[in-house]
Design an enzyme around this catalytic site. Structure first.
Site, PDB file in Angstrom:
ATOM      1  N   HIS A 257       0.771  -0.867   0.337  1.00 21.28           N
ATOM      2  CA  HIS A 257       0.388   0.122  -0.057  1.00 21.28           C
ATOM      3  C   HIS A 257       0.987   0.721   0.125  1.00 21.28           C
ATOM      4  O   HIS A 257       1.961   1.358   0.758  1.00 21.28           O
ATOM      5  CB  HIS A 257      -0.851   0.088   0.742  1.00 21.28           C
ATOM      6  CG  HIS A 257      -1.579   0.929   1.143  1.00 21.28           C
ATOM      7  ND1 HIS A 257      -1.489   1.995   1.261  1.00 21.28           N
ATOM      8  CD2 HIS A 257      -3.337   1.426   0.886  1.00 21.28           C
ATOM      9  CE1 HIS A 257      -2.207   3.412   1.467  1.00 21.28           C
ATOM     10  NE2 HIS A 257      -3.853   1.700   0.827  1.00 21.28           N
TER      11      HIS A 257
ATOM     12  N   GLU B 104      -3.245   2.437  -7.718  1.00 21.62           N
ATOM     13  CA  GLU B 104      -3.875   3.327  -6.796  1.00 21.62           C
ATOM     14  C   GLU B 104      -3.299   4.684  -7.175  1.00 21.62           C
ATOM     15  O   GLU B 104      -1.617   4.762  -6.207  1.00 21.62           O
ATOM     16  CB  GLU B 104      -3.711   3.437  -4.542  1.00 21.62           C
ATOM     17  CG  GLU B 104      -5.085   1.640  -4.537  1.00 21.62           C
ATOM     18  CD  GLU B 104      -5.165   1.885  -2.972  1.00 21.62           C
ATOM     19  OE1 GLU B 104      -6.423   2.460  -2.736  1.00 21.62           O
ATOM     20  OE2 GLU B 104      -4.319   1.743  -2.564  1.00 21.62           O
TER      21      GLU B 104
END
Ligand code: PEP
Length: 261
Positions: free
Chosen positions: A98, A170
């Site tokens: 992430h 992302e």
């Protein structure tokens, strides 16, 4: 292509106590009815995973759990860490790389690929996050960054394990909470989604590429979810902020159901 599932994944980050997580999940369990080809996943704090796993099992819920992070070794002298093998039986998925791990905690592409290999070795599906920063996009480096993060993350696993992999694009600048974050317009996303698919197809072949879900994440909410979900090559969403409120999260799940119906 086989019938690929659509994923709605909520990343709760470092929010909610164990008790709050349990109550919130209870709300989601009541409101979210399972649907064919839809996988709803939540990623609570590590401390809540076991409690929530028992709760889901008790209620025979179809909602699945993901870890937000883990160590790439299976056991050993790594004080404070949790291995993915310790999470076996509790989670089905694990978020890897992430942008907050990469940019706040300095996680490198090397660590990401080790974690992807650890997840696969333990039969957990990694949700591998890749994405360029605002500066990288501004200086025209997006394609290089994406290709590099994508291919290095997969470099330690065998081809037959690629079917377990999930990619989440992302853009770092679109993740809420960042200094100047804003939701990306679909046309800022589509080229990168296409690039991810063509890179996978060119490197590993069309058959493998067709079976790897590609999710989108970054300031997704109930209003814009449909626009991302209907984009060609997007197989689901990774949601941060909006996954912490039951109404928007359940609305997004309903949108996903409509899109795949
Ligand atoms: C995330 O952290 O993965 C994310 C997409 O966050 P948000 O939806 O809050 O931008």
């Amino acid at each position: 292509m086989g019938c690929m599932k659509t994923f709605v994944v909520g990343n709760w980050k470092m929010n909610l106590t164990v008790g709050e997580s349990s109550l919130f999940l209870q709300k989601l369990q009541k409101k979210i009815k399972p649907a064919k080809n839809l996988e709803v996943v939540v990623a609570p704090s590590a401390i809540a995973l076991q409690t929530l796993s028992l709760q889901l099992e008790r209620n025979k819920s179809k909602i699945k759990l993901a870890a937000q992070n883990f160590h790439y070794r299976d056991y050993g002298a790594f004080t404070g860490e949790i291995s993915v093998s310790q999470l076996h039986g509790i989670i089905k998925y694990a978020i890897v790389g992430h942008s907050e791990r990469r940019h706040i905690f300095g996680e490198t592409n090397r660590e990401v690929k080790m974690k992807v290999a650890a997840a696969i070795r333990n039969n957990i599906r990694p949700i591998i996050c890749i994405g360029e920063t605002e500066g990288e996009r501004a200086s025209g480096e997006t394609a290089d960054v994406i290709r590099d993060q994508l291919l290095s993350s997969l470099s330690e696993i065998d081809v037959e394990d690629f079917k377990k992999v999930i990619i989440a694009y992302e853009p770092v600048w679109a993740i809420s909470g960042g200094k100047s974050s804003r939701a990306a317009a679909p046309d800022e996303v589509i080229d990168v989604i296409r690039l991810i698919h063509t890179t996978l197809a060119d490197t590993y072949g069309k058959e493998i590429e067709e079976n790897i879900p590609v999710l989108y994440g970054g300031s997704v909410n109930a209003d814009n979810a449909g626009a991302y979900l209907t984009m060609k090559g997007v197989n689901g969403l990774l949601i941060g902020g909006a996954s912490l409120m039951s109404e928007p999260f359940c609305d997004i799940v309903e949108t996903a159901k409509r899109v795949i119906a």
